[in-house]
Design a protein around this motif. Structure first.
Motif, mmCIF file in Angstrom:
data_model
loop_
_atom_site.group_PDB
_atom_site.id
_atom_site.type_symbol
_atom_site.label_atom_id
_atom_site.label_comp_id
_atom_site.label_asym_id
_atom_site.label_seq_id
_atom_site.Cartn_x
_atom_site.Cartn_y
_atom_site.Cartn_z
ATOM 1 N N THR A 300 0.840 -1.199 0.000
ATOM 2 C CA THR A 300 0.000 0.000 0.000
ATOM 3 C C THR A 300 0.873 1.246 0.000
ATOM 4 O O THR A 300 2.075 1.184 0.263
ATOM 5 N N GLN A 303 0.167 6.883 2.548
ATOM 6 C CA GLN A 303 -1.076 7.410 3.108
ATOM 7 C C GLN A 303 -2.034 6.290 3.472
ATOM 8 O O GLN A 303 -2.685 6.328 4.523
ATOM 9 N N GLU A 304 -2.119 5.276 2.639
ATOM 10 C CA GLU A 304 -3.002 4.143 2.931
ATOM 11 C C GLU A 304 -2.567 3.414 4.193
ATOM 12 O O GLU A 304 -3.404 2.999 5.009
ATOM 13 N N TYR A 305 -1.262 3.272 4.376
ATOM 14 C CA TYR A 305 -0.774 2.579 5.571
ATOM 15 C C TYR A 305 -1.000 3.418 6.827
ATOM 16 O O TYR A 305 -1.377 2.896 7.875
ATOM 17 N N ASP A 307 -3.397 5.583 7.215
ATOM 18 C CA ASP A 307 -4.840 5.517 7.460
ATOM 19 C C ASP A 307 -5.209 4.188 8.120
ATOM 20 O O ASP A 307 -6.057 4.143 9.020
ATOM 21 N N TYR A 308 -4.572 3.104 7.658
ATOM 22 C CA TYR A 308 -4.829 1.793 8.270
ATOM 23 C C TYR A 308 -4.434 1.809 9.742
ATOM 24 O O TYR A 308 -5.171 1.295 10.596
#
Length: 328
Positions: A300, A303-305, A307-308
């Protein structure tokens, strides 16, 4: 008495300042373009010899080729895989030359113990790499052929069967406790420093059950038996092994693993590192290691990580409240 600059002198002075500023910006840009100019340390918060060792060694070799500098693995075990990564949270800012492996126990740490750092504020997230698969393993000559056999014995002898894991605050330990509680029994929980030590104890029959990731090579080598996996679907390598959910227990474990740097890492360095490791994560030798240890590619963006991590912190907070956990 004051003196004002004459027009020609003022223009010369302003031109000099502008030139100096431009040179400074150009120098900074060139310095960033040259990144990295020396080896990068990759902190692995587990002991040598476990499943993470060959996985990240192969990834580091591939990333070294992408970056043009060595990526050196630094083992810093302790606190169930939290201490090594947490050390980066104490640095005031990142320069790109020290990064660390991130996993959910680090994100969860402030919820289960008192720490002086915040996993959501004190790291720069570089992206996730793969997902770990948690299995329920016993020695090949153990008396339990299925998870149903194991749970029946556990109900008959509460607290008598030992269940090993890496880290007292790991989700694998917490989920095993919930599994036992849901079945009206209890296991004798035993924490190990790393998977190599735990599997040695399991194979030698000094441990009854091991419930952590990294079982692939041990199962494929015939040294241990896989009873079930904490997944939503069966693993392609073991189509005959059921999920815990299939057997009537509503548990699955989502465990992505990624990379972080200290906070305030310049965005251009964050992106440079992310791209290098994203490309390295397609390397055949690295993917072979993932498959060997039954880990699933899960790449990912930064930013995706991040957010996770924020969402997972909230989920863990809710889960711990539901089981009545209180921070001492």
């Amino acid at each position: 008495m004051t003196h004002s600059l004459r027009p020609t002198t003022r223009r010369q002075w302003l031109a000099g300042v502008s030139a100096a500023g431009l040179a400074s910006l150009t120098g900074a840009a060139q310095a960033q373009d040259r990144f990295p100019s020396k080896p990068i340390q990759l902190v692995l918060p587990f002991p040598a010899g476990g499943s993470f060792d060959p996985v990240f060694r192969s990834l580091a070799e591939a990333a070294s080729r992408e970056l043009g500098q060595p990526v050196v693995l630094m083992h810093q075990p302790g606190a169930g895989g939290v201490a090594g990564t947490a050390n980066l949270a104490r640095l005031s800012e990142g320069d790109g030359y020290t990064i660390a492996v991130m996993h959910n126990s680090v994100i969860r740490a402030p919820l289960v113990q008192r720490v002086s750092w915040d996993p959501l504020k004190d790291f720069t997230y570089l992206g996730s790499l793969f997902g770990m698969v948690t299995g329920v393993c016993v020695a090949r000559d153990a008396p339990w052929a299925t998870l149903a056999d194991l749970m029946a014995d556990a109900k008959a002898r509460p607290g008598a069967i030992s269940w090993g894991n890496v880290g007292a605050i790991s989700i694998n330990r917490i989920t095993a406790e919930r599994l036992a509680r849901g079945a009206g029994t209890a296991f004798n929980m035993v924490s190990f420093k790393g998977g190599a030590e735990a599997f040695q104890a399991l194979i030698g029959r000094h441990l009854d059950v091991y419930g952590d990731p990294g079982f692939g090579s041990q199962v494929q080598g015939g040294r241990v038996r896989l009873l079930a996996v904490f997944m939503d679907q069966r693993l392609k390598n073991y189509p005959d092994v059921p999920t815990v959910k299939e057997l009537g227990y509503p548990f699955s474990i989502d465990s992505p693993v990624g990379l972080v740097a200290p906070k305030r890492l310049p965005p251009e360095l964050q992106q440079r590192l992310h791209e290098a490791f994203r490309k390295a994560a397609t390397d055949p030798a690295y993917l072979k290691q993932l498959d060997l240890f039954d880990m699933v590619p899960q790449v990912t963006s930064p930013q995706e990580y991040a957010d996770y991590a924020r969402a997972q912190f909230g989920r863990d907070q809710k889960m711990l409240a539901e089981i009545g956990f209180k921070l001492d």
